[in-house]
Design an enzyme around this catalytic site. Structure first.
Site, PDB file in Angstrom:
ATOM      1  N   GLU A 140      40.236  10.337 -64.024  1.00 48.97           N
ATOM      2  CA  GLU A 140      39.348   9.914 -62.935  1.00 48.97           C
ATOM      3  C   GLU A 140      38.952  11.060 -61.994  1.00 48.97           C
ATOM      4  O   GLU A 140      37.770  11.215 -61.712  1.00 48.97           O
ATOM      5  CB  GLU A 140      39.994   8.756 -62.167  1.00 48.97           C
ATOM      6  CG  GLU A 140      39.039   8.052 -61.208  1.00 48.97           C
ATOM      7  CD  GLU A 140      39.026   8.681 -59.839  1.00 48.97           C
ATOM      8  OE1 GLU A 140      38.013   8.599 -59.159  1.00 48.97           O
ATOM      9  OE2 GLU A 140      40.046   9.280 -59.449  1.00 48.97           O
ATOM     10  N   ARG A 184      33.002   4.657 -60.360  1.00 43.21           N
ATOM     11  CA  ARG A 184      33.574   5.998 -60.173  1.00 43.21           C
ATOM     12  C   ARG A 184      32.665   7.071 -60.788  1.00 43.21           C
ATOM     13  O   ARG A 184      33.139   8.045 -61.366  1.00 43.21           O
ATOM     14  CB  ARG A 184      34.958   6.117 -60.808  1.00 43.21           C
ATOM     15  CG  ARG A 184      36.041   5.328 -60.131  1.00 43.21           C
ATOM     16  CD  ARG A 184      36.341   5.878 -58.749  1.00 43.21           C
ATOM     17  NE  ARG A 184      37.561   5.326 -58.192  1.00 43.21           N
ATOM     18  CZ  ARG A 184      37.664   4.136 -57.598  1.00 43.21           C
ATOM     19  NH1 ARG A 184      36.583   3.374 -57.481  1.00 43.21           N
ATOM     20  NH2 ARG A 184      38.811   3.725 -57.105  1.00 43.21           N
ATOM     21  N   SER A 227      44.358   7.570 -58.004  1.00 43.66           N
ATOM     22  CA  SER A 227      44.306   7.152 -59.408  1.00 43.66           C
ATOM     23  C   SER A 227      44.035   8.356 -60.295  1.00 43.66           C
ATOM     24  O   SER A 227      43.089   9.106 -60.053  1.00 43.66           O
ATOM     25  CB  SER A 227      43.187   6.146 -59.626  1.00 43.66           C
ATOM     26  OG  SER A 227      43.371   5.022 -58.818  1.00 43.66           O
TER      27      SER A 227
HETATM   28  N1  EPU Z   1      49.828  -2.536 -62.054  1.00 46.11           N
HETATM   29  C1  EPU Z   1      50.875  -2.349 -62.949  1.00 46.11           C
HETATM   30  N2  EPU Z   1      51.790  -1.374 -62.673  1.00 46.11           N
HETATM   31  C2  EPU Z   1      51.735  -0.608 -61.554  1.00 46.11           C
HETATM   32  C3  EPU Z   1      50.678  -0.801 -60.645  1.00 46.11           C
HETATM   33  C4  EPU Z   1      49.732  -1.775 -60.910  1.00 46.11           C
HETATM   34  O1  EPU Z   1      50.960  -3.025 -63.953  1.00 46.11           O
HETATM   35  O2  EPU Z   1      52.607   0.257 -61.410  1.00 46.11           O
HETATM   36  C5  EPU Z   1      48.797  -3.547 -62.382  1.00 46.11           C
HETATM   37  C6  EPU Z   1      48.972  -4.816 -61.611  1.00 46.11           C
HETATM   38  O3  EPU Z   1      48.784  -5.877 -62.502  1.00 46.11           O
HETATM   39  C7  EPU Z   1      47.825  -4.805 -60.619  1.00 46.11           C
HETATM   40  C8  EPU Z   1      46.783  -4.015 -61.357  1.00 46.11           C
HETATM   41  O4  EPU Z   1      47.524  -3.044 -62.110  1.00 46.11           O
HETATM   42  O5  EPU Z   1      47.391  -6.077 -60.327  1.00 46.11           O
HETATM   43  C9  EPU Z   1      45.780  -3.317 -60.455  1.00 46.11           C
HETATM   44  O6  EPU Z   1      46.457  -2.484 -59.529  1.00 46.11           O
HETATM   45  P1  EPU Z   1      45.817  -2.134 -58.102  1.00 46.11           P
HETATM   46  O7  EPU Z   1      45.393  -3.390 -57.414  1.00 46.11           O
HETATM   47  O8  EPU Z   1      46.728  -1.232 -57.371  1.00 46.11           O
HETATM   48  O9  EPU Z   1      44.465  -1.389 -58.450  1.00 46.11           O
HETATM   49  P2  EPU Z   1      44.106  -0.299 -59.564  1.00 46.11           P
HETATM   50  O10 EPU Z   1      43.179  -0.961 -60.523  1.00 46.11           O
HETATM   51  O11 EPU Z   1      45.290   0.366 -60.114  1.00 46.11           O
HETATM   52  C10 EPU Z   1      41.922   0.512 -58.368  1.00 46.11           C
HETATM   53  C11 EPU Z   1      41.322   1.819 -57.971  1.00 46.11           C
HETATM   54  C12 EPU Z   1      42.013   2.324 -56.685  1.00 46.11           C
HETATM   55  C13 EPU Z   1      41.763   1.301 -55.602  1.00 46.11           C
HETATM   56  C14 EPU Z   1      42.321  -0.057 -56.042  1.00 46.11           C
HETATM   57  C15 EPU Z   1      41.954  -1.156 -55.089  1.00 46.11           C
HETATM   58  C16 EPU Z   1      40.502   2.891 -59.981  1.00 46.11           C
HETATM   59  C17 EPU Z   1      40.715   3.982 -60.968  1.00 46.11           C
HETATM   60  N3  EPU Z   1      41.427   2.798 -59.025  1.00 46.11           N
HETATM   61  O12 EPU Z   1      43.280   0.752 -58.698  1.00 46.11           O
HETATM   62  O13 EPU Z   1      41.423   3.561 -56.317  1.00 46.11           O
HETATM   63  O14 EPU Z   1      42.371   1.688 -54.382  1.00 46.11           O
HETATM   64  O15 EPU Z   1      41.762  -0.431 -57.323  1.00 46.11           O
HETATM   65  O16 EPU Z   1      40.572  -1.434 -55.180  1.00 46.11           O
HETATM   66  O17 EPU Z   1      39.525   2.152 -60.081  1.00 46.11           O
HETATM   67  C18 EPU Z   1      41.558   5.944 -56.409  1.00 46.11           C
HETATM   68  O18 EPU Z   1      40.437   5.928 -56.903  1.00 46.11           O
HETATM   69  O19 EPU Z   1      42.191   7.006 -56.246  1.00 46.11           O
HETATM   70  C19 EPU Z   1      42.194   4.674 -56.048  1.00 46.11           C
HETATM   71  C20 EPU Z   1      43.413   4.616 -55.526  1.00 46.11           C
END
Ligand code: EPU
Length: 333
Positions: A329, A159, A233
């Site tokens: 972010e 990012r 995010s």
């Molecule tokens: N989780 C929770 N609570 C929640 C949601 C998620 O505990 O309410 C935990 C779960 O364990 C889940 C983990 O967080 O397995 C990861 O969640 P998710 O797969 O949705 O991915 P993320 O790490 O939250 C990142 C990116 C997203 C991208 C997704 C998929 C960043 C800051 N964000 O989110 O990017 O779509 O991975 O690759 O790296 C964005 O940049 O705006 C964005 C949406």
């Protein structure tokens, strides 16, 4: 050149913050871009480049010139694709898939414009822009000079790029060039994507299948921006040392993490926020989404103060519980 004064930006940032720009201009060609930059230079105004407004948070009205580069046109010549900064990102993704090219399918449905993609090195579901990026064209805000940035000039990271760091507010990106592939090897590193491929019993997924799967996952997981304003995010996933991770795991055995470089681990900020008890937390019209704890949503006329307070509440709760400092972010002004 049509420079507008006291321009309301509430429709131009997807969070829906009701704020104004002292001046606003949309440019569609290089001549108008040079003229707009001259306008700002003559009056000693700062310039903020605003694309789709889907990854930006404001802390108040903007006192300078807000400039939207609306350069259009997509060229596809074998695997080399170029697109104007003002093109919609997801439309470009679908266009390349229709042309039989792969590489962007995991980045489907990311909101925003093409010109913003390199700034934060957009990434999702196992793919990052830098893996398909060739070069970009940009114009210097201060001097009006054009330049080409090759991939190695962009200093891409998680990012991050030079345009978010040393060259923040220095360049207007006008055109982006990508190298895509005519031969397909699916990126299935992300658990959600793997599970969906297995569930649908697709033996040999095509790029279109992965694109459809990513679209479905995003629709299911992330709050719909047309219903509740948001910027995706709100924080980066923090990268912590293995010692720090071990310490948290003594209390929370289920802490999810991914291996990062140099014996470090990337921890989902969403998990930290949820386990710090902040999911659903409200501050005026701003709220930590009940659907996904990493997203702040506008539940009705959120003000810049509401967002700032919620940021502070969430960051300090996570810091207090886990000793981890979250980093915002989206771009913030
Ligand atoms: N989780 C929770 N609570 C929640 C949601 C998620 O505990 O309410 C935990 C779960 O364990 C889940 C983990 O967080 O397995 C990861 O969640 P998710 O797969 O949705 O991915 P993320 O790490 O939250 C990142 C990116 C997203 C991208 C997704 C998929 C960043 C800051 N964000 O989110 O990017 O779509 O991975 O690759 O790296 C964005 O940049 O705006 C964005 C949406």
């Amino acid at each position: 050149l049509r420079v507008q004064e006291n321009y309301n930006l509430s429709g131009l940032n997807t969070f829906g913050l009701d704020i104004k720009a002292r001046y606003f201009v949309r440019v569609q060609d290089k001549e108008s871009l040079y003229e707009a930059l001259e306008f700002a230079r003559d009056r000693q105004h700062t310039v903020l480049v605003l694309g789709g407004g889907s990854n930006i948070v404001f802390s108040g009205d903007y006192g300078g010139l807000v400039l939207t580069p609306d350069f259009r046109g997509v060229d596809i010549a074998r695997g080399e694709v170029s697109a104007g900064a003002g093109e919609n990102w997801h439309r470009l993704v679908r266009h390349t898939l229709d042309a039989g090219l792969s590489g962007l399918e995991n980045l489907s449905l990311i909101p925003g414009h093409v010109g913003a993609a390199p700034i934060q090195n957009i990434g999702a579901y196992g793919q990052e822009l830098e893996n398909v990026f060739l070069k970009l064209e940009a114009t210097n805000i201060r001097t009006g000079e054009d330049a080409i940035f090759q991939k190695s000039d962009c200093e891409f990271g998680y990012r991050a790029s030079i345009f978010k760091n040393n060259f923040r507010d220095c360049w207007v990106i006008t055109r982006v060039y990508l190298t895509l592939s005519e031969v397909y090897s699916p990126i299935l590193a992300y658990k959600d994507v793997q599970e969906e491929v297995a569930r649908l019993q697709i033996d040999d997924p095509a790029p279109e299948n992965i694109s459809d799967i990513v679209i479905a996952i995003r629709r299911r997981k992330l709050p719909d921006v047309s219903v509740q304003g948001n910027v995706g995010s709100f924080f980066k996933n923090p990268i912590i040392s293995s010692e720090q991770r071990d310490k948290i795991q003594q209390e929370y055995a289920d802490l999810p993490s991914r291996h990062a470089e140099d014996h470090q681990y990337k921890i989902p900020a969403a998990w930290l926020i949820e386990h710090a008890g902040m999911k659903g937390m409200e501050s005026g019209g701003a709220m930590v989404s009940e659907q996904h704890a990493l997203v702040f949503v506008n539940i009705g006329s959120a003000t810049v103060t509401d967002v700032a307070r919620l940021t502070e509440l969430v960051s300090s709760a996570v810091h207090k519980h886990f000793g981890i400092q979250l980093e915002i972010e989206p771009a913030h002004y």
